[in-house]
Motif scaffolding. Structure first.
Motif: not given
Length: 125
Positions: A7-9, A11, A16, A44, A60, A63-67
């Motif tokens: 799951s990548i957040f 903008e 993007r 998302i 990561k 610097h990409i927000s990923v869970i």
């Protein structure tokens, strides 16, 4: 089958999503399933990829927000009504889902489900 989804957040700005996919593509990571949900300010991007650990590290490091998220990857029949059958199983077993989407991989249809109760859902499928 239980699998990991990324799951990548992101903008909401032009290009993007392409930037993220390009990072994975350059490293030979195949995207097996893909969906985007958005709001006015961010989206998302949900992916199932051929190498989850490598993709997670690459994103990561960029610097990409990923869970990583646990989801169920369920093969269904490629016929009219197959989705109804799956949804009926969920309903019959009182299983609520956060979200789901469908994809095709190796010429087979799959449903990706994020249930509220993963263990209960695994018992059904």
């Amino acid at each position: 089958m239980n699998t990991k989804q990324l799951s990548i957040f992101l903008e909401n700005r032009v290009g993007r999503t392409k930037e993220v996919i390009e990072i994975l593509s350059k490293e030979g990571i195949n995207i097996l399933a893909f969906t985007i949900a958005d709001s006015a300010e961010f989206g998302i991007l949900r992916l199932i990829v051929s190498d989850e650990e490598k993709a997670l590290n690459l994103l990561k490091n960029a610097h990409i927000s990923v869970i990583p998220t646990d989801v169920l990857w369920i093969e269904i029949d490629d016929k009219v009504g197959a989705l109804v059958e799956t949804l009926s199983k969920l309903e019959k077993n009182n299983i609520s889902i956060e979200y789901m989407y469908i994809c095709h991989c190796n010429n087979k249809p799959y449903i990706v489900i994020r249930p509220i109760d993963m263990d209960k859902c695994k018992g059904v499928f």
